[in-house]
Design a protein around this motif. Structure first.
Motif, mmCIF file in Angstrom:
data_model
loop_
_atom_site.group_PDB
_atom_site.id
_atom_site.type_symbol
_atom_site.label_atom_id
_atom_site.label_comp_id
_atom_site.label_asym_id
_atom_site.label_seq_id
_atom_site.Cartn_x
_atom_site.Cartn_y
_atom_site.Cartn_z
ATOM 1 N N PHE A 1 -0.158 -17.282 69.335
ATOM 2 C CA PHE A 1 -0.404 -18.563 68.661
ATOM 3 C C PHE A 1 0.820 -19.463 68.778
ATOM 4 C CE2 PHE A 1 -0.084 -21.243 64.898
ATOM 5 C CZ PHE A 1 -1.366 -21.771 64.747
ATOM 6 N N LEU B 1 -6.461 -21.042 69.592
ATOM 7 C CA LEU B 1 -6.400 -21.725 68.297
ATOM 8 C C LEU B 1 -5.094 -22.504 68.165
ATOM 9 C CD1 LEU B 1 -7.691 -22.184 65.492
ATOM 10 C CD2 LEU B 1 -6.448 -20.144 64.721
ATOM 11 N N PHE C 1 -8.717 -11.184 66.665
ATOM 12 C CA PHE C 1 -7.965 -12.315 66.125
ATOM 13 C C PHE C 1 -6.768 -12.644 67.017
ATOM 14 C CE2 PHE C 1 -8.911 -12.827 61.277
ATOM 15 C CZ PHE C 1 -10.137 -13.393 61.597
ATOM 16 N N LEU D 1 -3.364 -14.084 63.250
ATOM 17 C CA LEU D 1 -3.765 -15.353 63.856
ATOM 18 C C LEU D 1 -2.604 -16.302 64.115
ATOM 19 C CD1 LEU D 1 -7.022 -15.906 61.818
ATOM 20 C CD2 LEU D 1 -6.889 -15.821 64.319
ATOM 21 N N ILE D 2 -1.412 -16.023 63.570
ATOM 22 C CA ILE D 2 -0.299 -16.963 63.747
ATOM 23 C C ILE D 2 0.935 -16.304 64.355
ATOM 24 C CG2 ILE D 2 -1.070 -18.518 61.916
ATOM 25 C CD1 ILE D 2 1.107 -17.316 60.095
ATOM 26 N N ILE E 1 -5.903 -21.358 58.391
ATOM 27 C CA ILE E 1 -4.702 -21.427 59.219
ATOM 28 C C ILE E 1 -4.190 -22.864 59.169
ATOM 29 C CG2 ILE E 1 -3.761 -21.143 61.547
ATOM 30 C CD1 ILE E 1 -4.588 -18.529 60.152
ATOM 31 N N SER F 1 -6.062 -16.178 69.135
ATOM 32 C CA SER F 1 -5.069 -17.022 68.468
ATOM 33 C C SER F 1 -4.372 -18.002 69.392
ATOM 34 C CB SER F 1 -4.032 -16.149 67.749
ATOM 35 O OG SER F 1 -3.221 -15.438 68.663
#
Length: 198
Positions: free
Chosen positions: A107, A64, A57, A102-103, A169, A61
């Motif tokens: 990210f 993403l 992940f 993920l954040i 997300i 990220s």
């Protein structure tokens, strides 16, 4: 809308919400306040598994964050972005840490670069929830957290998401501060180059 595709992530749903408000208390403002939310709902391969590293992940990220920011920039046109926020809603078979993976920094750094830069921390909120959840994403000025005019937020509803083995997300953006802001403090026009990380 350009579809978000990120190697290593299975995205089931994605959508962009945009709202524009031109008046408050019957007072017209120019430019209007536009808020944009970009949402990606993706499969959580860690759901239901024992605690372990979340490297896949974290590695995915950055791509993403870049893709979601690019979608936000496109939806914000003709305006630029002055404030931002991020969040995650984790399906009930997962854990909050899955969304945070993920954040986090990769990210956020990619998101800042894709919108043309930002000096401040990106305000965030995350939680576990069932499909149909809502989440309030906090917004703050992209270059300095202490710009009071830009303390705001955006409520996002997630129909049919997240499923138990998914993570949603969310990135939110705004082009200006609140329409009738009048609380003083640090002026948005004066924060170019201010280190908002202190």
């Amino acid at each position: 809308m350009t579809l978000i595709s990120v190697p290593g992530l299975r995205i089931r749903r994605q959508f962009v919400l945009a709202e524009t408000t031109s008046a408050e208390q019957s007072i017209e403002r120019d430019p209007p306040l536009r808020k944009v939310a970009v949402v990606a709902v993706l499969h959580n391969p860690y759901a239901g598994l024992p605690v372990g590293p979340l490297n896949d992940f974290i590695a995915a990220s950055a791509a993403l964050g870049r893709a979601m920011a690019e979608a936000g920039v496109a939806a914000m046109k003709p305006f630029g972005i002055e404030s931002y926020g991020k969040g995650a809603v984790i399906g009930l078979a997962g854990e909050q840490e899955h969304g945070i993976a993920l954040i986090t920094t990769p990210f956020g750094d990619a998101l800042r670069a894709a919108i043309g830069g930002g000096q401040a921390w990106i305000s965030s909120f995350s939680k576990r929830a069932a499909p149909g959840a809502t989440i309030d994403i906090p917004l703050a000025h992209k270059d300095a957290l202490y710009v009071r005019s830009h303390y705001d937020g955006m409520t996002v509803h997630l129909p049919d998401a997240p499923l138990p083995d998914e993570v949603a997300i969310i990135c939110c953006f705004a082009n200006r501060g609140r329409l009738n802001q009048r609380l003083g403090g640090l002026d948005a026009a004066a924060v170019a180059g201010v280190d908002g990380l202190t």
